[in-house]
Scaffold this motif. Structure first.
Motif, PDB file in Angstrom:
ATOM      1  N   GLU A  45       0.787  -1.228   0.000  1.00  0.00           N
ATOM      2  CA  GLU A  45       0.000   0.000   0.000  1.00  0.00           C
ATOM      3  C   GLU A  45       0.823   1.284   0.000  1.00  0.00           C
ATOM      4  OE1 GLU A  45      -4.037  -0.326   1.921  1.00  0.00           O
ATOM      5  OE2 GLU A  45      -2.846  -1.498   3.323  1.00  0.00           O
ATOM      6  N   ALA A  46       2.115   1.189  -0.179  1.00  0.00           N
ATOM      7  CA  ALA A  46       2.939   2.393  -0.194  1.00  0.00           C
ATOM      8  C   ALA A  46       3.917   2.327  -1.352  1.00  0.00           C
ATOM      9  CB  ALA A  46       3.698   2.549   1.122  1.00  0.00           C
ATOM     10  N   CYS A  47       4.213   3.481  -1.947  1.00  0.00           N
ATOM     11  CA  CYS A  47       5.176   3.546  -3.033  1.00  0.00           C
ATOM     12  C   CYS A  47       5.827   4.925  -3.053  1.00  0.00           C
ATOM     13  CB  CYS A  47       4.532   3.241  -4.386  1.00  0.00           C
ATOM     14  SG  CYS A  47       3.224   4.394  -4.887  1.00  0.00           S
ATOM     15  N   LYS A  76      15.072  -6.967  -4.756  1.00  0.00           N
ATOM     16  CA  LYS A  76      14.534  -7.137  -3.409  1.00  0.00           C
ATOM     17  C   LYS A  76      15.546  -6.602  -2.405  1.00  0.00           C
ATOM     18  CE  LYS A  76      12.050 -10.366  -0.464  1.00  0.00           C
ATOM     19  NZ  LYS A  76      11.459 -11.720  -0.366  1.00  0.00           N
ATOM     20  N   PHE A  77      15.112  -5.663  -1.571  1.00  0.00           N
ATOM     21  CA  PHE A  77      16.046  -5.039  -0.636  1.00  0.00           C
ATOM     22  C   PHE A  77      15.648  -5.226   0.828  1.00  0.00           C
ATOM     23  CE2 PHE A  77      12.785  -1.867  -1.018  1.00  0.00           C
ATOM     24  CZ  PHE A  77      12.792  -1.154   0.172  1.00  0.00           C
ATOM     25  N   ARG A  78      14.469  -5.843   1.089  1.00  0.00           N
ATOM     26  CA  ARG A  78      14.025  -6.008   2.474  1.00  0.00           C
ATOM     27  C   ARG A  78      12.957  -7.089   2.553  1.00  0.00           C
ATOM     28  NH1 ARG A  78       9.960  -0.793   3.452  1.00  0.00           N
ATOM     29  NH2 ARG A  78       8.888  -0.968   1.449  1.00  0.00           N
ATOM     30  N   PHE A  79      12.690  -7.540   3.764  1.00  0.00           N
ATOM     31  CA  PHE A  79      11.567  -8.428   4.049  1.00  0.00           C
ATOM     32  C   PHE A  79      10.520  -7.620   4.801  1.00  0.00           C
ATOM     33  CE2 PHE A  79      15.271 -11.248   3.856  1.00  0.00           C
ATOM     34  CZ  PHE A  79      14.829 -12.200   2.946  1.00  0.00           C
ATOM     35  N   LEU A  80       9.252  -7.854   4.490  1.00  0.00           N
ATOM     36  CA  LEU A  80       8.170  -7.111   5.129  1.00  0.00           C
ATOM     37  C   LEU A  80       7.405  -8.000   6.094  1.00  0.00           C
ATOM     38  CD1 LEU A  80       6.680  -4.937   2.236  1.00  0.00           C
ATOM     39  CD2 LEU A  80       8.291  -4.267   4.018  1.00  0.00           C
ATOM     40  N   GLU A  81       7.092  -7.448   7.254  1.00  0.00           N
ATOM     41  CA  GLU A  81       6.299  -8.156   8.244  1.00  0.00           C
ATOM     42  C   GLU A  81       4.816  -8.044   7.898  1.00  0.00           C
ATOM     43  OE1 GLU A  81       7.267  -6.214  11.868  1.00  0.00           O
ATOM     44  OE2 GLU A  81       9.270  -7.089  12.023  1.00  0.00           O
ATOM     45  N   GLY A  82       4.026  -8.932   8.466  1.00  0.00           N
ATOM     46  CA  GLY A  82       2.581  -8.855   8.333  1.00  0.00           C
ATOM     47  C   GLY A  82       1.944  -8.582   9.682  1.00  0.00           C
ATOM     48  N   LYS A  83       0.651  -8.771   9.759  1.00  0.00           N
ATOM     49  CA  LYS A  83      -0.086  -8.562  10.997  1.00  0.00           C
ATOM     50  C   LYS A  83      -0.003  -9.822  11.847  1.00  0.00           C
ATOM     51  CE  LYS A  83      -4.701  -7.571  12.788  1.00  0.00           C
ATOM     52  NZ  LYS A  83      -6.134  -7.340  12.451  1.00  0.00           N
ATOM     53  N   ASP A 102       2.947  -4.762   7.055  1.00  0.00           N
ATOM     54  CA  ASP A 102       3.102  -3.676   8.030  1.00  0.00           C
ATOM     55  C   ASP A 102       4.069  -2.627   7.473  1.00  0.00           C
ATOM     56  OD1 ASP A 102       2.408  -2.398  10.308  1.00  0.00           O
ATOM     57  OD2 ASP A 102       3.543  -3.667  11.682  1.00  0.00           O
ATOM     58  N   ASP A 103       3.637  -1.997   6.392  1.00  0.00           N
ATOM     59  CA  ASP A 103       4.470  -1.048   5.644  1.00  0.00           C
ATOM     60  C   ASP A 103       3.536  -0.012   5.037  1.00  0.00           C
ATOM     61  OD1 ASP A 103       6.816  -0.034   4.193  1.00  0.00           O
ATOM     62  OD2 ASP A 103       5.914  -0.982   2.428  1.00  0.00           O
ATOM     63  N   PHE A 104       3.466   1.173   5.659  1.00  0.00           N
ATOM     64  CA  PHE A 104       2.427   2.123   5.290  1.00  0.00           C
ATOM     65  C   PHE A 104       2.957   3.465   4.791  1.00  0.00           C
ATOM     66  CE2 PHE A 104       0.353  -0.936   8.084  1.00  0.00           C
ATOM     67  CZ  PHE A 104      -0.759  -1.270   7.317  1.00  0.00           C
ATOM     68  N   THR A 105       4.233   3.553   4.573  1.00  0.00           N
ATOM     69  CA  THR A 105       4.781   4.698   3.834  1.00  0.00           C
ATOM     70  C   THR A 105       6.159   4.313   3.343  1.00  0.00           C
ATOM     71  OG1 THR A 105       5.046   7.103   3.858  1.00  0.00           O
ATOM     72  CG2 THR A 105       6.030   5.926   5.677  1.00  0.00           C
ATOM     73  N   ASN A 106       6.595   4.921   2.252  1.00  0.00           N
ATOM     74  CA  ASN A 106       7.955   4.747   1.751  1.00  0.00           C
ATOM     75  C   ASN A 106       8.476   6.115   1.366  1.00  0.00           C
ATOM     76  OD1 ASN A 106       8.507   1.831   1.789  1.00  0.00           O
ATOM     77  ND2 ASN A 106       6.772   1.708   0.403  1.00  0.00           N
ATOM     78  N   ILE A 107       9.259   6.719   2.249  1.00  0.00           N
ATOM     79  CA  ILE A 107       9.736   8.079   2.032  1.00  0.00           C
ATOM     80  C   ILE A 107      11.217   8.051   1.672  1.00  0.00           C
ATOM     81  CG2 ILE A 107      10.246  10.274   3.179  1.00  0.00           C
ATOM     82  CD1 ILE A 107       7.659   9.981   4.700  1.00  0.00           C
ATOM     83  N   PRO A 108      11.576   8.519   0.476  1.00  0.00           N
ATOM     84  CA  PRO A 108      12.988   8.556   0.091  1.00  0.00           C
ATOM     85  C   PRO A 108      13.708   9.706   0.801  1.00  0.00           C
ATOM     86  CG  PRO A 108      11.502   8.669  -1.821  1.00  0.00           C
ATOM     87  CD  PRO A 108      10.696   8.977  -0.611  1.00  0.00           C
ATOM     88  N   LEU A 109      14.749   9.391   1.552  1.00  0.00           N
ATOM     89  CA  LEU A 109      15.468  10.400   2.321  1.00  0.00           C
ATOM     90  C   LEU A 109      16.852   9.857   2.681  1.00  0.00           C
ATOM     91  CD1 LEU A 109      14.970  13.236   3.637  1.00  0.00           C
ATOM     92  CD2 LEU A 109      14.360  12.014   5.719  1.00  0.00           C
ATOM     93  N   ASP A 110      17.874  10.655   2.469  1.00  0.00           N
ATOM     94  CA  ASP A 110      19.239  10.252   2.809  1.00  0.00           C
ATOM     95  C   ASP A 110      19.453  10.497   4.303  1.00  0.00           C
ATOM     96  OD1 ASP A 110      21.892   9.617   2.945  1.00  0.00           O
ATOM     97  OD2 ASP A 110      22.590  11.206   1.605  1.00  0.00           O
TER      98      ASP A 110
END
Length: 402
Positions: A45-47, A76-83, A102-110
């Motif tokens: 749900e996030a991109c 693939k750079f990570r594993f995502l958890e669920g509920k 359990d991934d509700f935003t993806n904000i690009p930031l250094d």
């Protein structure tokens, strides 16, 4: 992706008819055309978009993958958890779109300031704000760092909160009001108010003092001279409900002078019900209030909003999409067709919004954010969406391709 038809922009009566039809019809003619490109089929749900490998091309991130431009090779750079259920078993999204990662935003930031763009995420179930450190390699997973925890985080947005003209701060969507900035190789949290409010938020200068204020559905917070140490002054507000004068859970609250009268207005929606609105600012001496104006109420769960000048006419248009199964089908209109739309703003017509379908009833909506950027470098703005229907999808704006 759009159907053909006549445009009545040059005829006053026709404009009125077109705006009236916009509330009841799913698709009609638009001067912009978009070509859909299927990038992936992950039910998240996030991109976001950013240049993750420093090759001067915008990549896409969604779910456990970042997709390398221009051919969108997934890494693939990570594993995502669920509920987690009461028995400790993890459940993710099933083939029907029910469940959660359990991934509700993806904000690009250094975050660590090493010249590589990292990804900040937040979680509802584990109650955390995390960030994934860019490893600089397509074969090495990105390590996760915890920045904050303790409350439900629904989503978050990248904003300019300190007023330096750069979007380097993060406003999370949680019950209280707080914000984050880059510190010493991690994020620093700043408290604004402990009062619990409806989810949703935005940042922008409300009172014209050139300081970015923070807006929530139930209140707006006037920024002090020093946003890190000063006291934020709370002012009353009630937005996001189809019932005027009531507040409701919103997605992004966008700050923009919709009617071009010199005062910043608000654009938002009901996140889980029906209604997209703009709120005209009314200022009488030092008193500020907002007058509700309906943009559309024909579809529900507009849980992601972005303003951008898609048609290059000098004002900002609204991009919105229907979220799929936010509460696993229990929201109003949950089984109605998915869609992604842009609302053409015409300030010269007294702030009229005309809806155009980018995609309708094709199994494509948008969940928690809609990145808008020139993805192919042709000079116009493209749109990226994802959701539990399985994405992401890139809508290529064909304005400069004709």
């Amino acid at each position: 992706m759009n159907t053909g038809g006549k445009s009545y922009r040059n005829h006053t009566i026709g404009v009125i008819v077109l705006v009236a039809l916009a509330v009841s019809m799913p698709t009609w003619a638009a001067k912009l055309e978009f070509e859909a490109h299927r990038i992936g089929r992950f039910r998240g749900e996030a991109c976001a978009v950013a240049d993750f490998n420093n090759d001067d091309k915008l990549d896409i991130i969604a779910g456990p993958f970042w997709y390398e431009a221009p051919n969108w090779k997934p890494h693939k750079f990570r594993f995502l958890e669920g509920k987690l259920d009461p028995q400790g078993k993890t459940h993710t999204v099933d083939g029907n779109g029910k469940g959660y990662h359990d991934d509700f935003t993806n904000i690009p930031l250094d975050v660590d300031r090493n010249g590589l763009i990292d990804v900040v995420t937040c979680s509802w179930f584990s109650k955390r704000v995390d960030w994934y450190r860019n490893s600089g390699s397509t074969s090495v997973m990105w390590p996760m760092m915890i920045s904050d925890e303790g409350v439900n985080f629904e989503s978050a947005d990248l904003c300019d909160i300190d007023g330096d003209g750069k979007q380097l701060e993060i406003l999370p969507h949680c019950k209280d009001t707080r914000w984050y900035e880059i510190g010493d190789r991690n994020l620093i949290v700043h408290a604004v108010s402990s009062r619990e409010l409806n989810f949703g938020g935005g940042v922008g200068d409300i009172n014209g003092d050139n300081r970015p204020d923070i807006i929530r559905p139930d209140a707006w917070y006037e920024a002090p001279a020093d946003p890190r140490k000063g006291k934020w002054i709370e002012h009353p507000l009630a937005i996001g409900s189809i019932e005027e004068g009531k507040s409701e859970h919103t997605p992004q609250i966008l700050v923009y002078d919709v009617d071009d009268d010199g005062l910043n207005d608000l654009v938002t929606s009901s996140a889980h019900r029906y209604g997209i609105f703009w709120y005209r600012q009314v200022k009488e001496e030092s008193n500020i209030s907002f007058e509700q104006n309906l943009i559309d109420k024909s579809w529900s769960q507009a849980h992601s909003l972005t303003l951008a000048d898609l048609d290059e006419d000098g004002d900002l248009d609204l991009i919105a999409g229907k979220r799929f199964y936010a509460h696993n089908g229990s929201d109003p209109g949950a089984e109605e067709p998915l869609g992604v739309y842009w609302y053409e703003l015409e300030q010269w017509q007294g702030a009229q919004w005309t809806r155009h379908a980018i995609s309708y009833d094709e199994g494509i909506g948008s969940a928690l954010d809609i990145p808008v950027a020139d993805m192919d470098g042709d000079g116009d703005l493209d749109i990226v969406v994802t959701g539990k229907w399985g994405g992401p999808v890139l809508f290529e704006n064909k304005l400069k391709s004709k």
